[in-house]
Scaffold this active site. Structure first.
Site, PDB file in Angstrom:
ATOM      1  N   HIS A 138      14.204 -33.859  28.379  1.00  0.00           N
ATOM      2  CA  HIS A 138      12.961 -33.795  28.878  1.00  0.00           C
ATOM      3  C   HIS A 138      12.335 -35.605  29.202  1.00  0.00           C
ATOM      4  O   HIS A 138      11.882 -35.676  30.042  1.00  0.00           O
ATOM      5  CB  HIS A 138      12.103 -32.963  28.230  1.00  0.00           C
ATOM      6  CG  HIS A 138      11.961 -31.505  28.343  1.00  0.00           C
ATOM      7  ND1 HIS A 138      13.175 -30.953  27.866  1.00  0.00           N
ATOM      8  CD2 HIS A 138      11.312 -30.747  28.805  1.00  0.00           C
ATOM      9  CE1 HIS A 138      12.950 -29.649  28.434  1.00  0.00           C
ATOM     10  NE2 HIS A 138      11.923 -29.727  29.004  1.00  0.00           N
ATOM     11  N   ARG A 139      12.551 -36.226  28.060  1.00  0.00           N
ATOM     12  CA  ARG A 139      11.980 -37.706  28.090  1.00  0.00           C
ATOM     13  C   ARG A 139      12.693 -38.262  29.140  1.00  0.00           C
ATOM     14  O   ARG A 139      12.075 -39.223  29.859  1.00  0.00           O
ATOM     15  CB  ARG A 139      12.131 -38.089  26.719  1.00  0.00           C
ATOM     16  CG  ARG A 139      11.381 -39.343  26.514  1.00  0.00           C
ATOM     17  CD  ARG A 139      11.867 -40.002  25.121  1.00  0.00           C
ATOM     18  NE  ARG A 139      11.050 -39.334  24.047  1.00  0.00           N
ATOM     19  CZ  ARG A 139       9.599 -39.657  23.871  1.00  0.00           C
ATOM     20  NH1 ARG A 139       9.165 -40.518  24.495  1.00  0.00           N
ATOM     21  NH2 ARG A 139       8.985 -38.978  22.701  1.00  0.00           N
TER      22      ARG A 139
END
Lengths: 299, 202
Positions: B37-38
């Site tokens: 996600h990051r």
């Protein structure tokens, strides 16, 4: 046995035991869950309890870790100063972790902090984590293996209250932690509360509290009353398995305490998830051993 | 009768689902958690797997690598979804993912993302990782392996993966947020009663 053989033998037993506790829940936890399932009336909660039971059977049959998150391995030691391998225990438990990682297999969970690299072995700086208690005149070693996933570690909280907040403040703190953060930690939870003097003493005791069997009480009458009140109260909140509501919230509440400074009430909460993977093994000086947490085990 | 969704998941298949419904998933399910996600949101890296119309699983499994280089799924349960709350709304928007599976609730931002993009969040019971693994027919690919076993994007072909309890539906209803309100309402009266009995400092 020579010294080298002894080290190898104990490493092997601990490797097998560590791997074992990732697959099968301790007897007290299993019993408690069957009880909670029986009491449950909410259909979604029942479906979840049944999936949990199906999972434990599948883990047993397929010989696999029952939860994918096999944690960062922690060992809690109560070792007699006269235990023959006291000086070698660190090396033994490191070897046991490496062995269990292959044998389990365990998920690779040790990430070197700041370097942000997964070591791929479940060992790393100060990991496996060793918590030592030395018993002056004994020659035995009682070792508790604890495999906590990230989910049930995340609610962990510690704080120092002012005496004016009293034990009422302790109850508030426990409820706040469980209702705000316990929902995601795979309830029904085993709640460990440390009441002590500062954050680190309370935190350590809160962890010791979840290592105590589910259905035991604190020997102090007031502490035992508080355990009971918190357990009943949290169950009344009805968080249910997986936080999706139900007739219960917790498997139990265990409190451990120490004397405290008159001006402070340190309080901490640690939580164990329904898949509470802990195991107790006790070695004698001749390295014969007994498994205390799980009935009828052969490693 | 079991309600089974198949990937690619259509808007129609999700339209009549409500929070609390139990469904199963057949098709592809990609593990995706914190660092993935990051990387997508903060580091602007393209996701190495196309999940448009697909499903992601907040999970870090135990995978055994066989001698021939193929993978066996040993144990795969959900991880705490709330950790991805910071990124999920934008993740849904950018990837076109239709179903997010995890554990515990997610917050307002994810619920808004589900409402805007016709997606859902569902809970697989935490800790039931062997049941989940037995629904994985094969691991077809492994991307971003540099992240290590838990964070790798494992592309799984699954059959009737579940039970999946819908916790955020396409209308933006959020079962955990509703439950939280109930829990907090109950808490006050219970604590008042406990306070009376724990006045040990006199």
């Amino acid at each position: 046995m020579g010294n080298e053989q002894s080290i190898e033998h104990m490493s092997d037993v601990m490797s097998r035991f560590t791997s074992y506790i990732g697959k099968r829940l301790p007897t007290d936890v299993k019993k408690k869950q069957a009880e909670l399932r029986k009491k449950e009336k909410n259909p979604m909660a029942i479906e979840i309890y049944d999936t949990m039971a199906e999972n434990q059977e599948a883990a047993d049959k397929l010989d696999r870790p029952s939860c994918q998150d096999t944690g960062v391995i922690q060992y809690f030691l109560k070792v007699g100063a006269k235990f023959p391998l006291i000086g070698e225990l660190e090396e033994i438990l490191r070897a046991a972790t490496l062995g269990a990682t292959e044998r389990g297999p365990l998920r690779h969970n040790a990430v070197e902090t700041f370097d942000e690299k997964n070591t791929g072995t479940n060992t790393g700086s100060n990991i496996p984590w060793l918590d030592w208690e030395i018993l002056p005149n004994e020659d035995t070693a009682e070792i508790e293996v604890y495999m906590a996933g990230g989910g049930c570690t995340l609610p962990g909280h510690a704080k120092v209250l002012m005496p004016g907040q009293g034990y009422e403040g302790v109850a508030d703190f426990v409820f706040d932690v469980i209702t705000s953060r316990g929902v995601n930690a795979c309830p029904p939870l085993l709640v460990g509360v440390g009441v002590s003097t500062s954050v680190e003493t309370a935190a350590r005791l809160s962890k010791k509290a979840i290592l105590r069997p589910v259905d035991t009480s604190n020997p102090n009458a007031n502490a035992a009353l508080m355990e009971e009140l918190l357990e009943e109260g949290l169950n009344e909140v009805g968080i249910g398995p997986q936080g999706l509501t139900g007739d219960n919230t917790v498997m139990g509440v265990n409190i451990e305490s120490s004397a405290r400074h008159p001006s402070t009430i340190g309080v901490a909460v640690s939580t164990g998830c329904w898949a509470h993977r802990r195991g107790t093994i006790k070695f004698n000086a001749d390295l014969s051993y007994e498994i205390i947490s799980h009935e009828g085990v052969t490693l | 009768m079991k309600k089974i969704l198949t990937t690619p998941i259509t808007d129609e298949a999700l339209a009549d689902l409500n929070v609390g419904d139990i469904v199963y998933l057949t098709g592809h399910l990609v593990t995706c958690r914190d660092v993935a996600h990051r990387r997508l949101i903060e580091l602007k890296q393209q996701l190495p797997v196309d999940v448009r119309g697909g499903a992601i699983f907040h999970a870090g499994p135990i995978v055994r690598e066989k001698d021939d280089g193929s993978f066996e799924m040993v144990s795969i349960g959900p991880t705490t979804s709330m950790r991805m709350e910071k990124f999920e709304r934008q993740f849904i928007e950018e990837t076109g993912v239709k179903m997010i599976i995890g554990k515990g609730g997610m917050g307002e931002e994810t619920a808004a993302g589900c409402l805007e993009n016709n997606a859902v969040h569902a809970v697989f019971p935490g800790g039931c990782a062997v049941v989940a693994a037995t629904k994985v027919e094969a691991i077809e690919a492994a991307e971003w392996r540099d992240l290590g076993m838990p964070e790798t994007l494992w592309v799984n072909r699954v059959k009737e993966f579940g039970p999946l309890i819908i916790s955020i539906d396409t209308k933006g209803n959020n079962i955990f947020e509703e439950n939280k309100k109930t829990f907090n309402e109950r808490k006050g009266a219970i604590l008042e009663r406990i306070h009376e009995k724990v006045k040990f400092i006199k």
